[in-house]
Design a protein around this motif. Structure first.
Motif, PDB file in Angstrom:
ATOM      1  N   GLY A 150       5.496 -14.256   0.334  1.00 11.96           N
ATOM      2  CA  GLY A 150       4.928 -14.136   1.652  1.00 11.96           C
ATOM      3  C   GLY A 150       4.435 -13.142   1.519  1.00 11.96           C
ATOM      4  N   LYS A 151       4.004 -11.788   0.705  1.00 11.78           N
ATOM      5  CA  LYS A 151       3.452 -11.082   0.962  1.00 11.78           C
ATOM      6  C   LYS A 151       2.664 -10.482  -0.285  1.00 11.78           C
ATOM      7  CE  LYS A 151       6.410  -8.803   3.854  1.00 11.78           C
ATOM      8  NZ  LYS A 151       6.566  -9.134   5.789  1.00 11.78           N
ATOM      9  N   SER A 152       1.900  -9.571   0.135  1.00 10.95           N
ATOM     10  CA  SER A 152       0.777  -9.139  -0.743  1.00 10.95           C
ATOM     11  C   SER A 152       1.157  -7.781  -1.156  1.00 10.95           C
ATOM     12  CB  SER A 152      -0.317  -9.859   0.026  1.00 10.95           C
ATOM     13  OG  SER A 152      -1.035 -10.864  -0.229  1.00 10.95           O
ATOM     14  N   TYR A 153       0.534  -6.692  -2.182  1.00  9.39           N
ATOM     15  CA  TYR A 153       0.952  -5.636  -2.153  1.00  9.39           C
ATOM     16  C   TYR A 153      -0.546  -5.196  -3.096  1.00  9.39           C
ATOM     17  CZ  TYR A 153       5.772  -6.161  -2.118  1.00  9.39           C
ATOM     18  OH  TYR A 153       6.638  -7.085  -1.880  1.00  9.39           O
ATOM     19  N   GLY A 186      -3.339  -3.888   8.553  1.00 13.05           N
ATOM     20  CA  GLY A 186      -1.676  -4.274   8.547  1.00 13.05           C
ATOM     21  C   GLY A 186      -1.181  -4.277   7.433  1.00 13.05           C
ATOM     22  N   TRP A 187      -1.814  -3.472   6.945  1.00 13.98           N
ATOM     23  CA  TRP A 187      -0.518  -2.587   5.480  1.00 13.98           C
ATOM     24  C   TRP A 187       0.344  -1.944   5.982  1.00 13.98           C
ATOM     25  CZ3 TRP A 187      -1.689  -5.391   0.485  1.00 13.98           C
ATOM     26  CH2 TRP A 187      -2.579  -6.309   0.722  1.00 13.98           C
ATOM     27  N   GLU A 188       1.311  -1.662   5.467  1.00 12.36           N
ATOM     28  CA  GLU A 188       2.158  -1.167   5.631  1.00 12.36           C
ATOM     29  C   GLU A 188       2.716  -0.525   4.128  1.00 12.36           C
ATOM     30  OE1 GLU A 188       5.595  -3.568   5.846  1.00 12.36           O
ATOM     31  OE2 GLU A 188       4.568  -3.367   8.407  1.00 12.36           O
ATOM     32  N   PRO A 189       3.021   1.205   3.994  1.00 16.57           N
ATOM     33  CA  PRO A 189       4.043   1.464   2.702  1.00 16.57           C
ATOM     34  C   PRO A 189       5.115   0.672   2.963  1.00 16.57           C
ATOM     35  CG  PRO A 189       3.199   3.433   4.704  1.00 16.57           C
ATOM     36  CD  PRO A 189       3.203   1.815   5.102  1.00 16.57           C
ATOM     37  N   VAL A 190       5.045   0.441   1.238  1.00 23.66           N
ATOM     38  CA  VAL A 190       6.440   0.267   0.373  1.00 23.66           C
ATOM     39  C   VAL A 190       7.669   1.162   0.394  1.00 23.66           C
ATOM     40  CG1 VAL A 190       7.624  -0.962  -1.563  1.00 23.66           C
ATOM     41  CG2 VAL A 190       5.181  -1.807  -0.357  1.00 23.66           C
ATOM     42  N   LYS A 191       8.752   0.918   1.248  1.00 24.55           N
ATOM     43  CA  LYS A 191       9.796   1.772   0.777  1.00 24.55           C
ATOM     44  C   LYS A 191       9.639   1.717  -1.079  1.00 24.55           C
ATOM     45  CE  LYS A 191      11.019   2.124   5.136  1.00 24.55           C
ATOM     46  NZ  LYS A 191      10.972   3.083   5.527  1.00 24.55           N
ATOM     47  N   ALA A 192      10.581   3.523  -1.489  1.00 27.87           N
ATOM     48  CA  ALA A 192      11.072   3.082  -2.811  1.00 27.87           C
ATOM     49  C   ALA A 192      11.826   2.438  -2.859  1.00 27.87           C
ATOM     50  CB  ALA A 192      10.570   4.723  -3.335  1.00 27.87           C
ATOM     51  N   GLU A 218       0.893 -12.323   3.464  1.00 29.63           N
ATOM     52  CA  GLU A 218       0.277 -12.977   2.844  1.00 29.63           C
ATOM     53  C   GLU A 218      -1.093 -13.562   3.369  1.00 29.63           C
ATOM     54  OE1 GLU A 218       0.549 -16.572  -0.230  1.00 29.63           O
ATOM     55  OE2 GLU A 218       0.929 -14.338  -1.520  1.00 29.63           O
ATOM     56  N   GLU A 219      -1.195 -14.379   4.948  1.00 32.37           N
ATOM     57  CA  GLU A 219      -1.424 -14.615   5.158  1.00 32.37           C
ATOM     58  C   GLU A 219      -3.063 -13.811   6.511  1.00 32.37           C
ATOM     59  OE1 GLU A 219      -1.480 -17.001  10.512  1.00 32.37           O
ATOM     60  OE2 GLU A 219       0.871 -16.390   8.545  1.00 32.37           O
ATOM     61  N   LEU A 220      -2.306 -12.747   6.337  1.00 32.64           N
ATOM     62  CA  LEU A 220      -3.764 -11.835   6.927  1.00 32.64           C
ATOM     63  C   LEU A 220      -4.822 -11.775   5.326  1.00 32.64           C
ATOM     64  CD1 LEU A 220      -1.210  -9.062   8.924  1.00 32.64           C
ATOM     65  CD2 LEU A 220      -2.741 -10.481   9.577  1.00 32.64           C
ATOM     66  N   THR A 221      -4.170 -11.094   4.322  1.00 28.91           N
ATOM     67  CA  THR A 221      -4.480 -11.604   3.224  1.00 28.91           C
ATOM     68  C   THR A 221      -5.763 -12.579   2.882  1.00 28.91           C
ATOM     69  OG1 THR A 221      -3.018 -11.761   1.508  1.00 28.91           O
ATOM     70  CG2 THR A 221      -3.742  -9.377   1.696  1.00 28.91           C
ATOM     71  N   GLN A 222      -5.055 -13.901   2.993  1.00 31.09           N
ATOM     72  CA  GLN A 222      -6.039 -14.899   3.324  1.00 31.09           C
ATOM     73  C   GLN A 222      -7.233 -14.564   4.540  1.00 31.09           C
ATOM     74  OE1 GLN A 222      -2.838 -17.986   3.356  1.00 31.09           O
ATOM     75  NE2 GLN A 222      -2.228 -18.294   1.076  1.00 31.09           N
ATOM     76  N   ASP A 252      -9.391 -12.570   3.191  1.00 31.65           N
ATOM     77  CA  ASP A 252     -10.742 -12.828   2.176  1.00 31.65           C
ATOM     78  C   ASP A 252     -11.414 -13.938   3.019  1.00 31.65           C
ATOM     79  OD1 ASP A 252      -9.415 -11.298   0.574  1.00 31.65           O
ATOM     80  OD2 ASP A 252      -8.302 -12.833  -0.241  1.00 31.65           O
ATOM     81  N   GLU A 253     -11.254 -14.662   3.707  1.00 32.42           N
ATOM     82  CA  GLU A 253     -12.598 -15.369   4.654  1.00 32.42           C
ATOM     83  C   GLU A 253     -13.077 -15.539   4.726  1.00 32.42           C
ATOM     84  OE1 GLU A 253      -9.786 -18.164   6.695  1.00 32.42           O
ATOM     85  OE2 GLU A 253      -8.213 -19.382   5.051  1.00 32.42           O
ATOM     86  N   TYR A 254     -12.396 -14.011   5.967  1.00 34.15           N
ATOM     87  CA  TYR A 254     -13.586 -13.768   6.325  1.00 34.15           C
ATOM     88  C   TYR A 254     -14.999 -12.776   5.723  1.00 34.15           C
ATOM     89  CZ  TYR A 254     -15.414  -9.152   9.311  1.00 34.15           C
ATOM     90  OH  TYR A 254     -16.657  -8.953  10.142  1.00 34.15           O
ATOM     91  N   ILE A 255     -14.494 -12.027   4.517  1.00 32.73           N
ATOM     92  CA  ILE A 255     -15.239 -11.503   4.110  1.00 32.73           C
ATOM     93  C   ILE A 255     -16.147 -12.387   3.802  1.00 32.73           C
ATOM     94  CG2 ILE A 255     -15.053 -10.367   1.776  1.00 32.73           C
ATOM     95  CD1 ILE A 255     -13.029  -8.201   2.508  1.00 32.73           C
TER      96      ILE A 255
END
Length: 159
Positions: A42-45, A68-74, A106-110, A113-116
């Motif tokens: 459910g996540k996009s990177y 809506g992107w947020e840093p991934v913690k190491a 992942e919903e936000l990236t979809q 993509d639809e918007y673009i």
């Protein structure tokens, strides 16, 4: 009592001896610049540019954070071990060569993509309409040419 059939035989089976022979020697491969991570469902990177040629790019970073992107913690992904950059403003994050690993739903990236895709189709239609506006039947921009390929006997006019 020893069995006469197994007397004098070693206990090495064929499987044990053949595995040692068939084992390939280890081979060096160049390391990947950006490490692979175990992705959550459910996540996009994606890697977001935080600097280029030593210059910070806060405009790009803030734009991606607003998307809506947020840093991934190491600490969440120890498989992507990297040496932390002492000058980085993102502590406990995965930053490599001015790129910061980020994640979002992942919903936000979809939706993005639809918007673009929709905007691209609108722009293409607009350009096509603008171009075809200049079309005149006396001098068409696109001629409906039909080409015809024939296979003859090879005996042309001079034959």
């Amino acid at each position: 009592m020893e069995d006469t059939k197994t007397a004098g035989r070693s206990k090495n089976t064929r499987a044990n001896t053949s595995r040692e022979i068939e084992q390939r020697p280890k081979q060096w491969t160049p390391p990947e610049l950006l490490p692979n991570i175990n992705k959550e469902d459910g996540k996009s990177y994606r890697y977001v540019r935080v600097s280029s040629m030593g210059q910070n790019d806060p405009q790009n970073v803030s734009s991606k954070f607003r998307e809506g992107w947020e840093p991934v913690k190491a600490s969440e992904h120890p498989e992507a071990f990297t040496m932390p950059d002492s000058n980085s403003q993102f502590t406990d994050s995965i930053e490599i060569g001015g790129l910061l690993l980020c994640k979002t739903d992942e919903e936000l990236t979809q939706q993005r993509d639809e918007y673009i895709t929709q905007r691209t189709e609108q722009n293409t239609e607009s350009v096509d309409n603008n171009y075809m506006r200049e079309d005149d039947p006396r001098m068409p921009l696109f001629k409906n040419k039909s080409t015809k390929v024939t296979f003859g006997s090879g005996g042309g006019k001079g034959a």
